[in-house]
Scaffold this motif. Structure first.
Motif, short mmCIF file in Angstrom:
data_model
loop_
_atom_site.label_atom_id
_atom_site.label_comp_id
_atom_site.label_asym_id
_atom_site.label_seq_id
_atom_site.Cartn_x
_atom_site.Cartn_y
_atom_site.Cartn_z
N ALA A 121 -9.88 -32.37 29.25
CA ALA A 121 -9.26 -32.44 27.92
C ALA A 121 -8.38 -33.43 27.87
CB ALA A 121 -8.79 -31.05 27.87
N ASP A 122 -7.79 -34.12 29.13
CA ASP A 122 -6.81 -34.87 29.11
C ASP A 122 -7.36 -36.29 28.36
OD1 ASP A 122 -8.36 -35.36 31.47
OD2 ASP A 122 -6.78 -36.56 32.44
N GLY A 123 -8.75 -36.23 28.34
CA GLY A 123 -9.60 -37.71 27.65
C GLY A 123 -9.85 -37.48 26.32
N ILE A 124 -9.38 -36.38 25.77
CA ILE A 124 -9.40 -36.08 24.40
C ILE A 124 -8.05 -36.07 23.54
CG2 ILE A 124 -10.42 -34.52 22.81
CD1 ILE A 124 -12.03 -33.41 24.96
N ARG A 125 -8.21 -36.74 22.68
CA ARG A 125 -6.83 -37.00 21.54
C ARG A 125 -6.65 -35.94 20.50
NH1 ARG A 125 -5.75 -42.59 19.37
NH2 ARG A 125 -5.64 -42.90 21.57
N THR A 126 -6.15 -34.87 20.44
CA THR A 126 -6.06 -33.95 19.43
C THR A 126 -4.63 -33.96 18.85
OG1 THR A 126 -5.44 -32.14 20.74
CG2 THR A 126 -7.74 -32.59 20.48
N LYS A 127 -4.61 -33.54 17.62
CA LYS A 127 -3.17 -33.30 16.78
C LYS A 127 -3.50 -31.97 16.10
CE LYS A 127 -0.02 -35.03 13.55
NZ LYS A 127 0.07 -35.77 12.21
N GLU A 128 -2.61 -31.19 16.64
CA GLU A 128 -2.54 -29.75 16.13
C GLU A 128 -1.33 -29.46 15.17
OE1 GLU A 128 -2.82 -26.37 18.55
OE2 GLU A 128 -4.74 -27.37 19.93
N GLU A 129 -1.67 -28.74 14.17
CA GLU A 129 -0.61 -28.63 13.09
C GLU A 129 -1.13 -27.36 12.13
OE1 GLU A 129 -0.05 -32.12 10.92
OE2 GLU A 129 -1.82 -32.18 9.96
N ILE A 130 0.01 -26.55 11.72
CA ILE A 130 -0.37 -25.54 10.84
C ILE A 130 -1.15 -26.10 9.59
CG2 ILE A 130 0.63 -23.45 9.61
CD1 ILE A 130 2.84 -23.80 11.82
N ASN A 131 -2.38 -25.25 9.13
CA ASN A 131 -3.21 -25.44 7.84
C ASN A 131 -2.37 -24.39 7.14
OD1 ASN A 131 -4.79 -26.07 6.02
ND2 ASN A 131 -6.50 -25.78 6.98
N LYS A 132 -1.23 -24.89 6.33
CA LYS A 132 -0.72 -24.01 5.11
C LYS A 132 -1.75 -23.88 4.16
CE LYS A 132 3.88 -24.66 6.67
NZ LYS A 132 5.30 -25.22 6.45
N GLU A 133 -2.34 -24.81 3.70
CA GLU A 133 -3.45 -24.51 2.73
C GLU A 133 -4.27 -23.43 2.88
OE1 GLU A 133 -2.72 -27.75 4.04
OE2 GLU A 133 -1.41 -28.35 2.56
N ALA A 134 -4.78 -23.38 4.21
CA ALA A 134 -5.81 -22.39 4.52
C ALA A 134 -5.07 -21.18 4.34
CB ALA A 134 -6.53 -22.66 5.81
N ALA A 135 -3.65 -20.84 5.00
CA ALA A 135 -2.98 -19.85 5.11
C ALA A 135 -2.75 -19.05 3.58
CB ALA A 135 -1.84 -20.19 6.06
N LEU A 136 -2.59 -20.23 2.88
CA LEU A 136 -2.36 -19.65 1.23
C LEU A 136 -3.38 -18.45 0.97
CD1 LEU A 136 -1.61 -22.66 -0.80
CD2 LEU A 136 -0.17 -20.71 -0.19
N ALA A 137 -4.65 -18.53 1.57
CA ALA A 137 -5.78 -17.44 1.20
C ALA A 137 -5.60 -16.20 2.08
CB ALA A 137 -7.20 -17.91 1.29
N TRP A 138 -4.76 -16.00 3.10
CA TRP A 138 -4.66 -15.12 3.85
C TRP A 138 -3.68 -13.92 3.52
CZ3 TRP A 138 -2.93 -17.58 9.13
CH2 TRP A 138 -3.86 -18.42 9.65
N SER A 139 -4.02 -12.64 3.96
CA SER A 139 -3.23 -11.59 3.53
C SER A 139 -1.67 -11.56 4.09
CB SER A 139 -3.96 -10.09 3.89
OG SER A 139 -3.65 -10.21 5.31
N ASP A 140 -0.81 -10.82 3.43
CA ASP A 140 0.41 -10.93 4.18
C ASP A 140 0.80 -10.36 5.34
OD1 ASP A 140 1.39 -11.91 1.69
OD2 ASP A 140 2.02 -9.85 0.88
N GLU A 141 -0.16 -9.42 5.74
CA GLU A 141 -0.40 -9.00 6.89
C GLU A 141 -0.76 -9.88 7.91
OE1 GLU A 141 -2.01 -7.30 4.32
OE2 GLU A 141 -0.36 -5.65 4.05
N ARG A 142 -1.54 -10.58 7.55
CA ARG A 142 -2.24 -11.88 8.64
C ARG A 142 -1.09 -12.81 8.77
NH1 ARG A 142 -7.95 -14.76 7.89
NH2 ARG A 142 -7.91 -15.63 10.08
N LEU A 143 -0.38 -13.35 7.79
CA LEU A 143 0.84 -14.30 7.91
C LEU A 143 1.76 -13.87 8.75
CD1 LEU A 143 0.89 -15.08 4.09
CD2 LEU A 143 0.17 -16.67 5.98
#
Length: 172
Positions: A121-143
């Motif tokens: 995995a140290d040979g793979i570059r990744t950038k993780e961040e919260i996808n707030k656009e996807a979270a807009l469709a989630w229920s309040d409980e899931r949030l």
């Protein structure tokens, strides 16, 4: 030194609000005109600078290429015991560097697959961040489960109409 704050403009009724919007529209038009004139001046300056610089840049590249060819052809005699040569107006030389390249016939996708396969995995570059656009469709409980909540934001806006603007009481 004390700052003098200007008196705020107070809108007391609907007519004054309409007049204020009309004045804002007139100011927007003037600002757009100023911006257009400025952009035209910038475009002309860029075009003139480009026109003047292009022959110089072409000549500079020709000279740099010629010096590079000279250095490559005479590498054995010019760079005896050194990687650089100090000339009157600058230094020329060769700089060793290492880079990683794909083996012939192996694609980047194949390499990524192998990195995953061998758990490198140290040979793979990744950038993780919260996808707030996807979270807009989630229920309040899931949030809430993941530490987020939905917040309603009521923000004021002004839309200036550009087609028909009342001119009542406006000095442009």
């Amino acid at each position: 030194m004390a700052r003098i704050k200007p008196d705020p403009h107070v809108v007391e009724d609907r007519d004054q609000a309409e007049c204020a919007l009309a004045e804002i529209a007139a100011l927007d038009r003037k600002l757009k005109g100023i911006s257009t004139v400025m952009q035209e001046s910038i475009d002309l300056a860029k075009a003139k600078a480009s026109q003047e610089a292009n022959p110089l840049l072409i000549r500079r590249k020709e000279l740099a290429d010629a010096v590079a060819v000279f250095a490559k052809l005479n590498r054995q005699t010019l760079f005896v015991g050194a990687k650089s040569l100090d000339l009157g107006f600058g230094v020329i030389g060769f700089r060793a560097s290492t880079r990683i390249v794909q083996i012939r016939g192996v694609t980047a996708e194949m390499t990524l697959e192998r990195l995953h396969q061998y758990n490198l995995a140290d040979g793979i570059r990744t950038k993780e961040e919260i996808n707030k656009e996807a979270a807009l469709a989630w229920s309040d409980e899931r949030l809430e489960l993941v530490g987020m909540r939905r917040q309603l934001v009521d923000s004021f806006y002004i839309e200036i109409k550009t087609d028909s603007i009342p001119q009542k009481g406006v000095k442009a």
